[in-house]
Write a protein that holds these residues in place. Structure first.
Motif, mmCIF file in Angstrom:
data_model
loop_
_atom_site.group_PDB
_atom_site.id
_atom_site.type_symbol
_atom_site.label_atom_id
_atom_site.label_comp_id
_atom_site.label_asym_id
_atom_site.label_seq_id
_atom_site.Cartn_x
_atom_site.Cartn_y
_atom_site.Cartn_z
ATOM 1 N N GLY A 1 0.977 -1.211 0.073
ATOM 2 C CA GLY A 1 0.040 -0.117 -0.049
ATOM 3 C C GLY A 1 0.810 1.399 -0.056
ATOM 4 N N GLN A 2 0.532 2.390 -0.925
ATOM 5 C CA GLN A 2 1.231 3.494 -0.977
ATOM 6 C C GLN A 2 1.070 4.421 -0.103
ATOM 7 O OE1 GLN A 2 3.694 4.139 -3.428
ATOM 8 N NE2 GLN A 2 3.260 2.064 -4.064
ATOM 9 N N ALA A 3 0.060 4.246 1.071
ATOM 10 C CA ALA A 3 -0.131 4.913 2.146
ATOM 11 C C ALA A 3 0.574 4.309 3.261
ATOM 12 C CB ALA A 3 -1.709 4.935 2.416
ATOM 13 N N ASN A 4 1.460 3.286 3.220
ATOM 14 C CA ASN A 4 1.955 2.716 4.324
ATOM 15 C C ASN A 4 3.013 4.001 4.991
ATOM 16 O OD1 ASN A 4 3.700 1.403 6.104
ATOM 17 N ND2 ASN A 4 3.645 -0.538 4.809
ATOM 18 N N PRO A 5 2.720 4.135 6.451
ATOM 19 C CA PRO A 5 3.480 5.247 7.067
ATOM 20 C C PRO A 5 4.865 4.731 7.267
ATOM 21 C CG PRO A 5 1.988 4.139 8.732
ATOM 22 C CD PRO A 5 1.644 3.537 7.252
ATOM 23 N N ARG A 6 5.221 3.536 7.423
ATOM 24 C CA ARG A 6 6.506 2.939 7.374
ATOM 25 C C ARG A 6 7.251 3.220 6.122
ATOM 26 N NH1 ARG A 6 7.168 -2.755 10.234
ATOM 27 N NH2 ARG A 6 9.258 -1.848 10.500
ATOM 28 N N LYS A 7 6.652 3.243 4.951
ATOM 29 C CA LYS A 7 7.255 3.437 3.679
ATOM 30 C C LYS A 7 7.696 5.133 3.599
ATOM 31 C CE LYS A 7 6.208 4.535 -1.040
ATOM 32 N NZ LYS A 7 5.185 4.843 -2.068
ATOM 33 N N ASP A 8 7.104 5.934 4.180
ATOM 34 C CA ASP A 8 7.369 7.420 4.373
ATOM 35 C C ASP A 8 8.604 7.524 5.271
ATOM 36 O OD1 ASP A 8 5.367 8.187 2.766
ATOM 37 O OD2 ASP A 8 3.786 8.632 4.401
ATOM 38 N N LEU B 1 14.812 8.148 4.971
ATOM 39 C CA LEU B 1 15.918 7.799 5.296
ATOM 40 C C LEU B 1 16.675 7.522 4.169
ATOM 41 C CD1 LEU B 1 17.829 6.640 7.703
ATOM 42 C CD2 LEU B 1 16.689 4.299 7.325
ATOM 43 N N ILE B 2 16.216 6.928 3.264
ATOM 44 C CA ILE B 2 16.988 6.435 2.098
ATOM 45 C C ILE B 2 16.195 6.852 0.721
ATOM 46 C CG2 ILE B 2 18.158 4.637 0.694
ATOM 47 C CD1 ILE B 2 17.501 2.827 3.331
ATOM 48 N N PRO B 3 16.532 8.259 0.297
ATOM 49 C CA PRO B 3 15.679 8.805 -0.722
ATOM 50 C C PRO B 3 15.859 8.206 -1.923
ATOM 51 C CG PRO B 3 17.410 10.429 0.035
ATOM 52 C CD PRO B 3 17.264 9.181 0.958
ATOM 53 N N GLU B 4 16.925 7.754 -2.284
ATOM 54 C CA GLU B 4 17.160 6.985 -3.579
ATOM 55 C C GLU B 4 16.434 5.663 -3.819
ATOM 56 O OE1 GLU B 4 21.369 8.136 -1.681
ATOM 57 O OE2 GLU B 4 19.311 7.464 -1.124
ATOM 58 N N LEU B 5 15.709 5.350 -2.758
ATOM 59 C CA LEU B 5 14.832 3.938 -3.063
ATOM 60 C C LEU B 5 13.620 4.353 -4.236
ATOM 61 C CD1 LEU B 5 14.560 2.445 0.427
ATOM 62 C CD2 LEU B 5 15.715 1.422 -1.528
ATOM 63 N N SER B 6 13.387 3.069 -4.812
ATOM 64 C CA SER B 6 12.043 3.080 -5.527
ATOM 65 C C SER B 6 11.330 2.211 -4.843
ATOM 66 C CB SER B 6 12.250 2.675 -7.100
ATOM 67 O OG SER B 6 13.054 3.740 -7.802
ATOM 68 N N PHE B 7 9.780 2.129 -5.068
ATOM 69 C CA PHE B 7 8.903 1.405 -4.513
ATOM 70 C C PHE B 7 7.916 0.600 -5.414
ATOM 71 C CE2 PHE B 7 10.255 4.313 -1.036
ATOM 72 C CZ PHE B 7 10.464 3.239 -0.199
ATOM 73 N N VAL B 8 7.459 -0.437 -5.099
ATOM 74 C CA VAL B 8 6.651 -1.221 -5.735
ATOM 75 C C VAL B 8 5.533 -1.911 -4.810
ATOM 76 C CG1 VAL B 8 7.953 -3.289 -6.044
ATOM 77 C CG2 VAL B 8 6.127 -2.970 -7.651
ATOM 78 N N ASP B 9 4.216 -2.024 -5.109
ATOM 79 C CA ASP B 9 3.303 -2.455 -4.380
ATOM 80 C C ASP B 9 3.220 -4.207 -4.564
ATOM 81 O OD1 ASP B 9 1.949 -0.105 -3.558
ATOM 82 O OD2 ASP B 9 0.507 0.056 -5.069
ATOM 83 N N GLY B 10 3.009 -4.742 -3.325
ATOM 84 C CA GLY B 10 3.037 -5.992 -3.201
ATOM 85 C C GLY B 10 2.660 -6.313 -1.800
ATOM 86 N N ASP B 11 2.273 -7.553 -1.592
ATOM 87 C CA ASP B 11 1.800 -8.053 -0.386
ATOM 88 C C ASP B 11 2.225 -9.586 -0.313
ATOM 89 O OD1 ASP B 11 0.580 -9.269 1.939
ATOM 90 O OD2 ASP B 11 -1.252 -7.886 1.564
ATOM 91 N N LEU B 12 2.771 -10.229 0.489
ATOM 92 C CA LEU B 12 3.201 -11.434 0.861
ATOM 93 C C LEU B 12 2.131 -12.535 0.977
ATOM 94 C CD1 LEU B 12 6.470 -11.464 3.068
ATOM 95 C CD2 LEU B 12 6.452 -11.857 0.606
ATOM 96 N N MET B 13 0.871 -11.996 1.373
ATOM 97 C CA MET B 13 -0.284 -12.771 1.349
ATOM 98 C C MET B 13 -1.094 -12.753 -0.278
ATOM 99 S SD MET B 13 -1.215 -12.158 5.151
ATOM 100 C CE MET B 13 -2.664 -13.205 5.194
ATOM 101 N N ASP B 14 -0.456 -12.046 -0.992
ATOM 102 C CA ASP B 14 -1.331 -11.963 -2.437
ATOM 103 C C ASP B 14 -0.264 -12.348 -3.575
ATOM 104 O OD1 ASP B 14 -2.509 -11.162 -4.562
ATOM 105 O OD2 ASP B 14 -2.967 -9.043 -4.104
#
Length: 345
Positions: free
Chosen positions: A35-42, A47-60
C-alpha cells in the motif's frame, strides 16, 4: 548497466541496512510495500531517498508476480516477515501465512517471471533471478548441538521458528526442483538502533536512555539467563549480498560465535551510563516465553571461509551504539517537550 534488487521487508531493520549497502554497491534498489499509504514507507523514504517502491503483499500471489515482472530484478531478497517471536503464539496462523507460505508465494513469483519449469540438472541458468531467503536461528530451537552449523538439525520451539523452517526448506526445494538460484541465510540474532522497540536489546537501550534522563525508574524483563549470539545488523546484510554473488547457490549460517545472556546486555547498557543494572531491572514472569530457546550460538565457519565475511562490530560496541542512539533521541524529545511547555522558542 547497474544491477537491480527487489527487497521485501524494506521498511524493517534489515531491509534498510541492506538497501543502503546495495546502493553503495551501485545497485538500483526497489522496496516491496503493502500500500502506498503505508506510514513506514514514508519513514524509509526519508532515510533512503534513492529507493524506488513497488506495491506487493506476501499474502497476495498476484501482486508478487506483478511486482517481480515490473522490476525485472537481478536479485530478490525476501526479508519480509512478522519478526517478533512472542507474537507467533498470539497469532500463529497469520505468522505462518506471512513467514511460511509468503516465502512460497515469492518463490513462485520468481519462478513464473523467470519461466522456470524444471531443473536443468546443470546448475542455475545464466542471467536467472537470484533469490535470498531470510532464515533464522530460531529454527534450531531445542538445539541438538552447539554451536549450530548448516548441518545441525532443526527443532523449532515457536510457531515463528516452524514457519521459518518451512520457508527454508521450500527455498531448498525450489533450488533442487527448478534449478533456481535460491539460498537461505540462517542468521542469528542481529540488532541495531533501528531494531523494533519490542525486541529485548532495543527494549533495554530505550529504557536505559529514559532512566538516564529521569523519565522512568524500572525495566521489566523476562528470562535473564536466555543466551543469544548477538551481532550488528549492518554486518549481517553484507553476508546476504555475498551469498548471491557465489557461482553456485548454498545456505550459510551467519553469526558471531559469541554468546551473551540477557543480563549481560542489561549490565553493559547500564554501565555505559554509570548505573548498576541490578538496581533498575525487575524480572517479570509474564514476559517468559511458553517454550524458551535457551542457547543459540553460530558456527559461521563456512561463511567466513567461502564468503570472506567477518563481523566488524562486537556485542559491547553494539549495546553502547544502541544506548547512545536512543539517548540522543530521548534528549531531543525531552527538550522539545520542554520548549512546548515553556513557549521558549
Amino acid at each position: 548497466m547497474s544491477k537491480r534488487a527487489l527487497i521485501t521487508g524494506i521498511t524493517g531493520q534489515d531491509g534498510s541496512y541492506l538497501a543502503e549497502h546495495l546502493l553503495d554497491q551501485g545497485y538500483q534498489v526497489w522496496g516491496l510495500c503493502r500500500g502506498q499509504a503505508n506510514p513506514r514507507k514514508d519513514r524509509i523514504a526519508k532515510l533512503i531517498p534513492e529507493l524506488s517502491f513497488v506495491d506487493g503483499d506476501l499474502m497476495d500471489q498476484g501482486s508478487l508476480v506483478s511486482a517481480v515482472d515490473l522490476v525485472q530484478p537481478d536479485e530478490v531478497y525476501n526479508l519480509g516477515a512478522i519478526s517478533f517471536v512472542p507474537m507467533s503464539w498470539q497469532q500463529p496462523e497469520l505468522v505462518t501465512e506471512v513467514n511460511g507460505t509468503g516465502v512460497l508465494r515469492m518463490l513462485e513469483a520468481v519462478r513464473m517471471v523467470s519461466g522456470l519449469t524444471k531443473s536443468s540438472g546443470g546448475g542455475p541458468p545464466r542471467g536467472q533471478i537470484r533469490f535470498y531467503q531470510a532464515s533464522s536461528s530460531e529454527m534450531y530451537g531445542k538445539v541438538a548441538e552447539s554451536p549450530q552449523r548448516e548441518t545441525t538439525s532443526f527443532h523449532p520451539r515457536s510457531p515463528y521458528g516452524v514457519a521459518k523452517a518451512f520457508g527454508h526448506y521450500i527455498t531448498q526445494n525450489y533450488r533442487e526442483s527448478y534449478g533456481m538460484y535460491g539460498v537461505s541465510g540462517i542468521l542469528f540474532n542481529h540488532e541495531s538502533p533501528r531494531r523494533g522497540a519490542e525486541f529485548v536489546t532495543r527494549k533495554i537501550s530505550l529504557a536505559v536512555s529514559q532512566i538516564k534522563l529521569g523519565l522512568m525508574d524500572k525495566l521489566h524483563l523476562g528470562n535473564l539467563d536466555a543466551e543469544r549470539d548477538w551481532g550488528f545488523a549492518g554486518d549481517y546484510v553484507r553476508a546476504m549480498h555475498l551469498m548471491l554473488q557465489q557461482e553456485q547457490p548454498g545456505d550459510y549460517v551467519v553469526g558471531t560465535g559469541a554468546m551473551h545472556r540477557v543480563r549481560d546486555a542489561a549490565r553493559i547498557a547500564f554501565e555505559h551510563i554509570g548505573l548498576d543494572w541490578q538496581e533498575h531491572v525487575v524480572v517479570d514472569p509474564g514476559l517468559v516465553r511458553p517454550a524458551e530457546v535457551e542457547t543459540l550460538c553460530a558456527d559461521s565457519g563456512n561463511a567466513r571461509r567461502e564468503l570472506g565475511w567477518e563481523p566488524e562490530v562486537d556485542f559491547e560496541q553494539l549495546m553502547r551504539m544502541m544506548v547512545e542512539s536512543d539517548l540522543r533521541q530521548a534528549s531531543r524529545e525531552r527538550d522539545y517537550r520542554q520548549l512546548l511547555a515553556t513557549g521558549s522558542w
